[in-house]
Scaffold this motif. Structure first.
Motif, PDB file in Angstrom:
ATOM      1  N   PHE A  73       0.829  -1.207   0.000  1.00  0.00           N
ATOM      2  CA  PHE A  73       0.000   0.000   0.000  1.00  0.00           C
ATOM      3  C   PHE A  73       0.865   1.260   0.000  1.00  0.00           C
ATOM      4  O   PHE A  73       0.569   2.238  -0.685  1.00  0.00           O
ATOM      5  CB  PHE A  73      -0.926   0.009   1.221  1.00  0.00           C
ATOM      6  N   ALA A  74       1.948   1.243   0.799  1.00  0.00           N
ATOM      7  CA  ALA A  74       2.788   2.430   0.942  1.00  0.00           C
ATOM      8  C   ALA A  74       3.589   2.720  -0.319  1.00  0.00           C
ATOM      9  O   ALA A  74       3.690   3.880  -0.747  1.00  0.00           O
ATOM     10  CB  ALA A  74       3.729   2.257   2.131  1.00  0.00           C
ATOM     11  N   ASP A  75       4.167   1.691  -0.914  1.00  0.00           N
ATOM     12  CA  ASP A  75       5.066   1.893  -2.053  1.00  0.00           C
ATOM     13  C   ASP A  75       4.335   1.962  -3.391  1.00  0.00           C
ATOM     14  O   ASP A  75       4.873   2.498  -4.362  1.00  0.00           O
ATOM     15  CB  ASP A  75       6.106   0.775  -2.107  1.00  0.00           C
ATOM     16  N   SER A  76       3.118   1.395  -3.462  1.00  0.00           N
ATOM     17  CA  SER A  76       2.468   1.274  -4.767  1.00  0.00           C
ATOM     18  C   SER A  76       1.139   2.011  -4.890  1.00  0.00           C
ATOM     19  O   SER A  76       0.707   2.301  -6.008  1.00  0.00           O
ATOM     20  CB  SER A  76       2.233  -0.212  -5.101  1.00  0.00           C
ATOM     21  N   TYR A  77       0.464   2.304  -3.769  1.00  0.00           N
ATOM     22  CA  TYR A  77      -0.884   2.868  -3.866  1.00  0.00           C
ATOM     23  C   TYR A  77      -1.059   4.156  -3.058  1.00  0.00           C
ATOM     24  O   TYR A  77      -1.225   5.236  -3.617  1.00  0.00           O
ATOM     25  CB  TYR A  77      -1.921   1.834  -3.423  1.00  0.00           C
ATOM     26  N   TRP A  78      -1.028   4.045  -1.732  1.00  0.00           N
ATOM     27  CA  TRP A  78      -1.401   5.182  -0.887  1.00  0.00           C
ATOM     28  C   TRP A  78      -0.236   6.103  -0.566  1.00  0.00           C
ATOM     29  O   TRP A  78      -0.445   7.271  -0.252  1.00  0.00           O
ATOM     30  CB  TRP A  78      -2.006   4.690   0.436  1.00  0.00           C
ATOM     31  N   GLY A  79       0.959   5.593  -0.544  1.00  0.00           N
ATOM     32  CA  GLY A  79       2.084   6.339   0.012  1.00  0.00           C
ATOM     33  C   GLY A  79       2.187   6.058   1.501  1.00  0.00           C
ATOM     34  O   GLY A  79       1.236   5.578   2.137  1.00  0.00           O
ATOM     35  N   LYS A  80       3.335   6.359   2.089  1.00  0.00           N
ATOM     36  CA  LYS A  80       3.563   5.993   3.491  1.00  0.00           C
ATOM     37  C   LYS A  80       2.651   6.758   4.443  1.00  0.00           C
ATOM     38  O   LYS A  80       2.137   6.192   5.412  1.00  0.00           O
ATOM     39  CB  LYS A  80       5.030   6.226   3.857  1.00  0.00           C
ATOM     40  N   TYR A  81       2.436   8.060   4.184  1.00  0.00           N
ATOM     41  CA  TYR A  81       1.651   8.862   5.121  1.00  0.00           C
ATOM     42  C   TYR A  81       0.216   8.352   5.213  1.00  0.00           C
ATOM     43  O   TYR A  81      -0.307   8.114   6.311  1.00  0.00           O
ATOM     44  CB  TYR A  81       1.665  10.332   4.701  1.00  0.00           C
ATOM     45  N   LYS A  82      -0.440   8.202   4.076  1.00  0.00           N
ATOM     46  CA  LYS A  82      -1.834   7.746   4.097  1.00  0.00           C
ATOM     47  C   LYS A  82      -1.947   6.326   4.646  1.00  0.00           C
ATOM     48  O   LYS A  82      -2.919   5.982   5.327  1.00  0.00           O
ATOM     49  CB  LYS A  82      -2.422   7.818   2.686  1.00  0.00           C
ATOM     50  N   THR A  83      -0.950   5.489   4.362  1.00  0.00           N
ATOM     51  CA  THR A  83      -0.957   4.129   4.906  1.00  0.00           C
ATOM     52  C   THR A  83      -0.886   4.168   6.428  1.00  0.00           C
ATOM     53  O   THR A  83      -1.615   3.444   7.120  1.00  0.00           O
ATOM     54  CB  THR A  83       0.230   3.321   4.350  1.00  0.00           C
ATOM     55  N   LEU A  84      -0.014   5.033   6.957  1.00  0.00           N
ATOM     56  CA  LEU A  84       0.115   5.153   8.413  1.00  0.00           C
ATOM     57  C   LEU A  84      -1.190   5.616   9.044  1.00  0.00           C
ATOM     58  O   LEU A  84      -1.636   5.063  10.062  1.00  0.00           O
ATOM     59  CB  LEU A  84       1.244   6.131   8.750  1.00  0.00           C
ATOM     60  N   ILE A  85      -1.830   6.616   8.478  1.00  0.00           N
ATOM     61  CA  ILE A  85      -3.065   7.159   9.051  1.00  0.00           C
ATOM     62  C   ILE A  85      -4.197   6.143   8.977  1.00  0.00           C
ATOM     63  O   ILE A  85      -4.883   5.859   9.977  1.00  0.00           O
ATOM     64  CB  ILE A  85      -3.467   8.462   8.328  1.00  0.00           C
ATOM     65  N   ARG A  86      -4.412   5.556   7.809  1.00  0.00           N
ATOM     66  CA  ARG A  86      -5.564   4.670   7.617  1.00  0.00           C
ATOM     67  C   ARG A  86      -5.443   3.383   8.431  1.00  0.00           C
ATOM     68  O   ARG A  86      -6.402   2.947   9.067  1.00  0.00           O
ATOM     69  CB  ARG A  86      -5.725   4.357   6.129  1.00  0.00           C
ATOM     70  N   LEU A  87      -4.264   2.782   8.432  1.00  0.00           N
ATOM     71  CA  LEU A  87      -4.114   1.535   9.174  1.00  0.00           C
ATOM     72  C   LEU A  87      -4.011   1.780  10.681  1.00  0.00           C
ATOM     73  O   LEU A  87      -4.318   0.881  11.471  1.00  0.00           O
ATOM     74  CB  LEU A  87      -2.900   0.764   8.662  1.00  0.00           C
ATOM     75  N   SER A  88      -3.600   2.974  11.092  1.00  0.00           N
ATOM     76  CA  SER A  88      -3.626   3.305  12.518  1.00  0.00           C
ATOM     77  C   SER A  88      -5.060   3.348  13.036  1.00  0.00           C
ATOM     78  O   SER A  88      -5.330   2.979  14.183  1.00  0.00           O
ATOM     79  CB  SER A  88      -2.937   4.651  12.769  1.00  0.00           C
ATOM     80  N   VAL A  89      -5.987   3.788  12.195  1.00  0.00           N
ATOM     81  CA  VAL A  89      -7.408   3.786  12.576  1.00  0.00           C
ATOM     82  C   VAL A  89      -7.908   2.349  12.753  1.00  0.00           C
ATOM     83  O   VAL A  89      -8.623   2.036  13.715  1.00  0.00           O
ATOM     84  CB  VAL A  89      -8.245   4.539  11.520  1.00  0.00           C
ATOM     85  N   VAL A  90      -7.513   1.472  11.826  1.00  0.00           N
ATOM     86  CA  VAL A  90      -7.865   0.051  11.964  1.00  0.00           C
ATOM     87  C   VAL A  90      -7.287  -0.509  13.266  1.00  0.00           C
ATOM     88  O   VAL A  90      -7.958  -1.238  14.012  1.00  0.00           O
ATOM     89  CB  VAL A  90      -7.337  -0.753  10.756  1.00  0.00           C
ATOM     90  N   TYR A  91      -6.065  -0.160  13.536  1.00  0.00           N
ATOM     91  CA  TYR A  91      -5.356  -0.563  14.757  1.00  0.00           C
ATOM     92  C   TYR A  91      -6.146  -0.136  15.995  1.00  0.00           C
ATOM     93  O   TYR A  91      -6.350  -0.920  16.938  1.00  0.00           O
ATOM     94  CB  TYR A  91      -3.981   0.106  14.715  1.00  0.00           C
ATOM     95  N   ALA A  92      -6.614   1.116  16.001  1.00  0.00           N
ATOM     96  CA  ALA A  92      -7.362   1.639  17.142  1.00  0.00           C
ATOM     97  C   ALA A  92      -8.698   0.908  17.319  1.00  0.00           C
ATOM     98  O   ALA A  92      -9.119   0.632  18.453  1.00  0.00           O
ATOM     99  CB  ALA A  92      -7.594   3.137  16.967  1.00  0.00           C
ATOM    100  N   ILE A  93      -9.365   0.598  16.217  1.00  0.00           N
ATOM    101  CA  ILE A  93     -10.643  -0.127  16.298  1.00  0.00           C
ATOM    102  C   ILE A  93     -10.440  -1.488  16.963  1.00  0.00           C
ATOM    103  O   ILE A  93     -11.235  -1.911  17.814  1.00  0.00           O
ATOM    104  CB  ILE A  93     -11.255  -0.281  14.887  1.00  0.00           C
ATOM    105  N   GLY A  94      -9.386  -2.186  16.591  1.00  0.00           N
ATOM    106  CA  GLY A  94      -9.100  -3.480  17.211  1.00  0.00           C
ATOM    107  C   GLY A  94      -8.871  -3.349  18.703  1.00  0.00           C
ATOM    108  O   GLY A  94      -9.322  -4.195  19.493  1.00  0.00           O
ATOM    109  N   ASN A  95      -8.192  -2.274  19.125  1.00  0.00           N
ATOM    110  CA  ASN A  95      -7.951  -2.055  20.550  1.00  0.00           C
ATOM    111  C   ASN A  95      -9.251  -1.810  21.312  1.00  0.00           C
ATOM    112  O   ASN A  95      -9.428  -2.286  22.435  1.00  0.00           O
ATOM    113  CB  ASN A  95      -7.002  -0.871  20.743  1.00  0.00           C
ATOM    114  N   VAL A  96     -10.146  -1.029  20.713  1.00  0.00           N
ATOM    115  CA  VAL A  96     -11.437  -0.767  21.360  1.00  0.00           C
ATOM    116  C   VAL A  96     -12.225  -2.065  21.530  1.00  0.00           C
ATOM    117  O   VAL A  96     -12.827  -2.318  22.586  1.00  0.00           O
ATOM    118  CB  VAL A  96     -12.241   0.262  20.535  1.00  0.00           C
TER     119      VAL A  96
END
Length: 702
Positions: A73-96
């Motif tokens: 996702f980072a190298d081919s589609y979204w770029g590193k910044y958007k990958t970090l933001i979007r998957l961090s949200v997924v990460y937070a949902i799992g924690n909740v």
């Protein structure tokens, strides 16, 4: 024409502090989960230790497998910044979801298990997806090779943030778990998971605040797929092509792929070739969060001077604490010290790390052996039997056919070893009660015992409901095998008239929510695994015995005696284990700290500087795949359920030694590379990007 800035005009980007802040908070969260998860699985969800190991390391496996997806996702589609933001949200949902599952008392037990596993899966997707992006995104903020020293400083600060986050998590999260009671339990996992979730949310918010300061590289179209395609196409051409004029087997793909793609793929494969030796190291490293925690549960954590107890999962605090100390002295002390012995290059340092890991598990193995202590061994030519005396007077036992002659004291026991002629032999014995047994009408008892080669059999001298004196066998033979997890094993012997008494129970004073053991559940007189603790024997509101201490790795027999005057009990121990202080784990932690701190610092910088700019996230993902493979090794080993834990530790020690030799072999022909990197910010319209391999350094040093 672009003018290159002078080296001393290049300042360290301010955006790095937002990245480091995000890393710190994310590490508090993930390390907090790792610290208490195996205890949550065993104590709250009632999984066995082996099952908990498989679930925990499967979670870790996924967390280190998902970086490949994150890199794509980072190298081919979204770029590193958007990958970090979007998957961090997924990460937070799992924690909740995970935090909510610990409070869901209205759900069935199986439902809580399913929700927990689903939450761990979601967390692994989010956490794993951002792993290859965080430090590589920080590296993108620099211009190389001009800012090479600043990049090394960033990596050092990045690792300090990692270890500081781990340190905070390893101390405070277990303290919250153990010191606070909530939801009718002796612990508070919901609070522990909730605090770690809050830290993650703060980190995501801080990272988002720096969005206007970041240099964001535009992702190249399908760069990782192109890399895989280059490899597969070259293999295809090698198989199908008759001519073999290519200098390198990847050169066969030049009719379809550019020279830059081929060159980058060559460099990537050289680095990945070294990664082959990483999984075993990672397998050992990860066990400090699981097996070592289980080992700590068998040890004494009390510090009497300050009236405080080190929790088993708090021992993991030693790892980040010592790691921070090592990091602060890397440049000034550690590396110069290694240089005196000729250890200068990254691969030489990695070989040294592998050696330290061998010593770490050697220490773990020795400690486990000492904890388990005595183990009864009966020769295959001998047989053993034990007699427990349920009378409050001494009894003399002798035999005319075997060398059996001893006195069994009042409410005591004696062990006898004999060499029978046959595999199983009945031996006549005589039991003579002393004069203090005047209340019993039988003074002599003629009976027989069975002696089996290689086995131990126990007998109870007691009375029947008709007040007849008997010597009855306790099951066919004694199962004296210690539990793999080190918990004590207990059997309870008593008169038949007490076996059905449901008012007898074993409790642990001070543990408000501990479920007592009903004595009636021990009516079969088999050894049963119980929790370590200081028990009280009660019958209803009456206290019969106190201070019944059941220590780790010990076999216990509790004799409950009943006569017309009172009830009393006596505890017998065999095959004693040793209740050592938990600080005896320090040597193994010291070795693993030196091993892992230097390993991760060196491997992160090695994989970044040796990887072409286009596919740095891909190389980072491959390093995480090696970590994932290490967890797979642990899962597969746990699924084998090796009977003795000390043997499992020996297995990993030997495997690590062989892996050290493998890394030394792989390092012998490696050629170091240097790449020139210039930064680029497409969002600001500034094209200042360049990626050129400058040279291959000689390979005469590893």
């Amino acid at each position: 024409m672009e003018i290159e800035p002078v080296k001393n005009q290049l300042k360290t980007p301010k955006s790095l502090w937002y990245i480091i802040c995000h890393t710190l908070c994310e590490q508090v969260n993930f390390s907090g989960i790792k610290a208490i998860m195996v205890l949550h699985l065993t104590s709250e969800l009632n999984y066995t230790q082996d099952d908990s190991m498989m679930i925990f390391h499967s979670f870790m496996l996924m967390s280190y497998l998902m970086p490949l997806c994150g890199a794509i996702f980072a190298d081919s589609y979204w770029g590193k910044y958007k990958t970090l933001i979007r998957l961090s949200v997924v990460y937070a949902i799992g924690n909740v979801i995970l935090t909510g599952s610990t409070m869901a008392d209205n759900f069935s037990f199986d439902t809580q298990r399913y929700i927990t596993i689903a939450a761990l899966l979601i967390i692994s997707i989010g956490n794993g997806g951002i792993k290859p992006c965080t430090y590589t995104f920080g590296g993108d903020q620099f211009q190389l090779p001009e800012q090479k020293d600043q990049l090394a400083t960033f990596f050092n600060r990045f690792l300090i943030a990692v270890y500081l986050g781990i340190l905070l998590a390893k101390f405070f999260i277990p303290e919250l778990r153990a010191s606070i009671h909530c939801f009718g339990r002796d612990s508070c996992f919901p609070l522990a998971f909730g605090v770690s979730t809050l830290c993650l949310l703060l980190g995501i918010g801080g990272f988002f605040m720096g969005r206007n300061l970041y240099i964001k590289r535009k992702p190249e179209n399908h760069v990782i797929f192109r890399t895989f395609g280059c490899i597969c196409y070259a293999i295809y051409k090698k198989i199908t092509s008759k001519s073999d004029n290519a200098h390198h087997w990847l050169d066969r793909s030049k009719d379809k792929y550019t020279l830059i793609e081929i060159s980058d793929t060559k460099a990537a494969l050289d680095v990945i070739h070294i990664f082959i030796a990483f999984p075993v190291f990672n397998a050992l490293y990860e066990q400090q969060f699981s097996r070592w925690t289980f080992q700590a549960t068998l040890m004494n954590g009390k510090i009497e001077a300050i009236n405080w107890e080190i929790k088993p999962d708090q021992m993991q605090t030693i790892y980040p604490f010592l790691s921070l100390i090592v990091l602060f002295y890397f440049k000034s002390t550690v590396y110069p010290f290694f240089a005196k012995f000729g250890i200068r290059t990254p691969l030489q340092k990695l070989i040294l790390c592998h050696t330290f890991a061998v010593f770490a598990f050697m220490s773990t193995t020795i400690l486990q052996y000492v904890i388990f202590g005595e183990i009864t061994t009966i020769s295959r030519h001998e047989g053993r039997f034990s007699v427990y005396n349920d009378f409050n007077c001494n009894v003399h036992i002798n035999s005319s056919t075997m060398p059996i002659d001893d006195i069994v004291e009042s409410l005591g026991t004696s062990n006898f070893k004999c060499t029978p002629t046959f595999n199983k032999e009945a031996v006549n014995i005589t039991l003579k009660f002393d004069n203090s047994c005047s209340s019993y009408h039988d003074k002599l008892l003629y009976t027989e015992v069975t002696i089996s080669k290689g086995k131990s059999i126990s007998y109870l001298l007691t009375r029947t409901l008709n007040n007849d004196t008997i010597l009855r066998s306790i099951n066919n033979h004694d199962d004296l095998k210690k539990s793999k997890n080190g918990n004590p094993r207990l059997r309870i012997l008593m008169n038949n008239n007490l076996k059905t008494d449901r008012f007898f129970e074993l409790t642990i004073p001070g543990k408000k929510y501990f479920t007592p053991y009903q004595v009636s559940s021990f009516a079969s007189e088999h050894f049963k695994e119980v929790a370590i603790g200081n028990y009280t024997l009660r019958r209803g509101g009456e206290v019969i015995s106190t201070n019944i201490r059941l220590m780790p790795a010990t076999i216990y027999t509790l004799l409950i005696h009943n006569d017309s005057r009172k009830l009393e009990s006596k505890l017998f121990a065999s095959d004693r284990g040793n209740h050592l202080h938990v600080l005896w784990q320090l040597p193994q932690y010291v070795f693993i700290v030196f091993a892992s701190t230097i390993f991760f610092s060196t491997s992160v910088q090695f994989s970044f500087t040796e990887a072409p700019l286009r596919i740095k996230s891909f190389i980072a993902a491959c390093s995480f795949l090696a970590h994932s493979a290490g967890n797979l090794i642990v899962v597969l080993t746990s699924s084998l359920s090796i009977e003795q834990q000390v043997h499992e530790y020996l297995f990993f020690t030997g495997l690590m030694f062989l892996d050290t030799l493998l890394l030394a072999y792989l390092s012998s022909n490696y050629k170091y590379k240097t790449f020139k990197q210039r930064t680029i910010d497409f969002e600001k319209g500034q094209i200042i990007n360049e990626n050129t391999q400058i040279k291959d350094l000689p390979s005469n040093k590893t």
